[in-house]
Design a protein around this motif. Structure first.
Motif, PDB file in Angstrom:
ATOM      1  N   PRO A 158       0.830  -1.212   0.000  1.00  0.00           N
ATOM      2  CA  PRO A 158       0.000   0.000   0.000  1.00  0.00           C
ATOM      3  C   PRO A 158       0.859   1.255   0.000  1.00  0.00           C
ATOM      4  CG  PRO A 158      -0.757  -1.567   1.662  1.00  0.00           C
ATOM      5  CD  PRO A 158       0.566  -2.066   1.180  1.00  0.00           C
ATOM      6  N   ASP A 195       3.365   2.610   2.933  1.00  0.00           N
ATOM      7  CA  ASP A 195       4.108   1.599   3.696  1.00  0.00           C
ATOM      8  C   ASP A 195       5.592   1.785   3.407  1.00  0.00           C
ATOM      9  OD1 ASP A 195       5.169  -0.557   4.998  1.00  0.00           O
ATOM     10  OD2 ASP A 195       3.871  -2.061   4.078  1.00  0.00           O
ATOM     11  N   THR A 242       2.163   3.163  -9.623  1.00  0.00           N
ATOM     12  CA  THR A 242       1.115   3.039  -8.608  1.00  0.00           C
ATOM     13  C   THR A 242      -0.194   2.680  -9.286  1.00  0.00           C
ATOM     14  OG1 THR A 242       2.196   4.750  -7.274  1.00  0.00           O
ATOM     15  CG2 THR A 242      -0.098   4.239  -6.740  1.00  0.00           C
ATOM     16  N   ARG A 272      -4.426   2.332  -8.806  1.00  0.00           N
ATOM     17  CA  ARG A 272      -5.515   2.875  -7.990  1.00  0.00           C
ATOM     18  C   ARG A 272      -6.821   2.153  -8.299  1.00  0.00           C
ATOM     19  NH1 ARG A 272      -2.242   6.817  -9.828  1.00  0.00           N
ATOM     20  NH2 ARG A 272      -1.206   8.120  -8.272  1.00  0.00           N
ATOM     21  N   SER A 292      -8.122  -0.088  -6.472  1.00  0.00           N
ATOM     22  CA  SER A 292      -8.797  -0.452  -5.226  1.00  0.00           C
ATOM     23  C   SER A 292      -8.906   0.783  -4.350  1.00  0.00           C
ATOM     24  CB  SER A 292      -8.014  -1.557  -4.494  1.00  0.00           C
ATOM     25  OG  SER A 292      -6.726  -1.092  -4.150  1.00  0.00           O
ATOM     26  N   VAL A 320      -7.362   1.376  -1.717  1.00  0.00           N
ATOM     27  CA  VAL A 320      -6.036   1.752  -1.237  1.00  0.00           C
ATOM     28  C   VAL A 320      -5.050   1.655  -2.391  1.00  0.00           C
ATOM     29  CG1 VAL A 320      -4.190   1.239   0.404  1.00  0.00           C
ATOM     30  CG2 VAL A 320      -6.586   0.890   1.074  1.00  0.00           C
ATOM     31  N   ARG A 377      -1.640   1.224  -4.494  1.00  0.00           N
ATOM     32  CA  ARG A 377      -0.514   0.348  -4.189  1.00  0.00           C
ATOM     33  C   ARG A 377       0.684   0.689  -5.061  1.00  0.00           C
ATOM     34  NH1 ARG A 377      -1.858  -3.969  -0.994  1.00  0.00           N
ATOM     35  NH2 ARG A 377       0.109  -5.023  -1.534  1.00  0.00           N
TER      36      ARG A 377
END
Length: 366
Positions: free
Chosen positions: A95, A98, A115, A117, A119, A121, A123
């Motif tokens: 995520p 992190d 990255t 998007r 979802s 969150v 990642r």
């Protein structure tokens, strides 16, 4: 897998063991133990395609050995995937925000690819081929800069105040929308920036509630609201970070006219630059301003920036290609600031909470 994996000793001679907990054609998993048998976390490999394995790891908060132990354990699992499972590509995902996990992946040589998007969150994603996999004891040369960045952005944004004025830098808040739009819509603000007027409340809301906090969460930039002595937002100051040069940042600022002419911009910019040099271990901060904006140039020079030259027709100002001055401030320059004694002596620093949101692209600013 028939036995325990034993990574290379970590920093300080820490000895680890990876005790197997799962073994199938598609997944291998281990518990990470220290030399006393205490569990420090887990590490696993999941096959996602032929010869492609995804590396995952978790660490117990405040576990012995910290990031070095996690890197040694993850490195042992990664090497096992290459040597025993014929992995030709290793992938990693975590995520956004992190930073400890990202730091371990960076230490092992993973290249960050972007990255997603899809979802709730967002990642991060990265991968590494076997010939680029690094030993955890041989991190990249700029690993100390990556570690400083991870530590800074894993915490809350700073609050920087100039003693005796009440004016300070703080994270943006939802209540800043109208005041920030007002600061951007002032003719004096728009004269030397690429802002298109009118700067609507919707754009100000995106900036305050999405762009600024998610830039912090992603470790891409520190964007703080300028607040006057009543707490009302009066602009912003930001340092954007580079992925291709972890030691350099780019400064931008916008200040409401009512706060100008009192030396506040110089003090606030100086305080944020000091924070970036100390917390992020930057060696160089760059700032560009349109030629003709003599007030901004004077402020930068007062902070200690050295104007190094002119970038001809570098950016559009009100649809016209316009030259820009480029200035730089080095960490070593801080004691040579014009008018006075290095750091802004009146600056005070403490930590406040941040509000994560969705990452967005920054608007271009002088």
């Amino acid at each position: 897998m028939t036995g325990i994996l034993r990574p290379e000793p970590g920093e300080g001679g820490l000895l680890l063991a990876l005790a197997p907990t799962a073994r199938t054609d598609r997944r291998r998993a281990w518990t990470v133990l220290d030399d006393t048998g205490t569990g420090l976390g887990t590490v696993s490999l999941t096959r996602t395609a032929p010869h492609v394995w995804r590396l995952s790891f978790t660490a117990v908060p405040a576990a012995r050995g910290g990031a070095a132990a996690a890197a040694c354990a993850a490195g042992a699992a990664a090497r096992f995937a290459v040597d025993e499972l014929d992995a030709r590509l290793l992938t990693w995902s975590a995520p956004v925000g992190d930073h400890p996990s990202r730091l371990v992946a960076y230490r092992l040589g993973f290249a960050f690819e972007g990255t997603t998007r899809t979802s709730a969150v967002p990642r991060w994603h990265a991968s590494v081929e076997p010939d680029r996999l690094r030993s955890p004891l041989d991190p990249p040369a700029d690993y100390p800069l990556a570690a400083a960045r991870a530590a800074a952005f894993a915490a809350a944004p700073p609050l920087l105040g100039i003693a005796g004025t009440g004016v300070h830098l703080r994270p943006f808040a939802p209540g800043d929308v109208a005041a920030f739009a007002d600061a951007c819509n002032r003719p004096e603000s728009a004269a030397w920036t690429s802002i298109t007027l009118p700067y609507s409340p919707g754009r100000a809301r995106w900036f305050a509630e999405r762009y600024a906090p998610e830039g912090w969460r992603a470790g891409q930039r520190v964007t703080l609201a300028v607040a006057d002595d009543t707490g009302r937002c009066a602009g912003d100051i930001e340092i954007r970070l580079r992925e291709d040069d972890l030691g350099t940042g780019d400064l931008g600022c916008l200040l409401h006219p009512r706060l100008r002419g009192r030396g506040l911009a110089r003090a606030l910019v100086g305080a944020l630059c000091d924070w970036a040099f100390d917390a992020l271990h930057l060696r160089r901060i760059e700032s560009q301003t349109f030629c003709g904006n003599t007030a901004a140039r004077f402020m930068l020079e007062r902070v200690g920036f050295r104007i190094e030259g002119t970038l001809r027709a570098h950016a559009l100002l009100h649809a016209v290609p316009t030259d820009r001055w480029i200035g730089t401030l080095l960490a070593a320059d801080r004691d040579d600031r014009t008018g006075g004694g290095g750091r802004v002596a009146a600056a005070t620093v403490r930590q406040v909470s941040s509000t994560p949101s969705i990452e967005q692209k920054r608007r271009s600013r002088a």
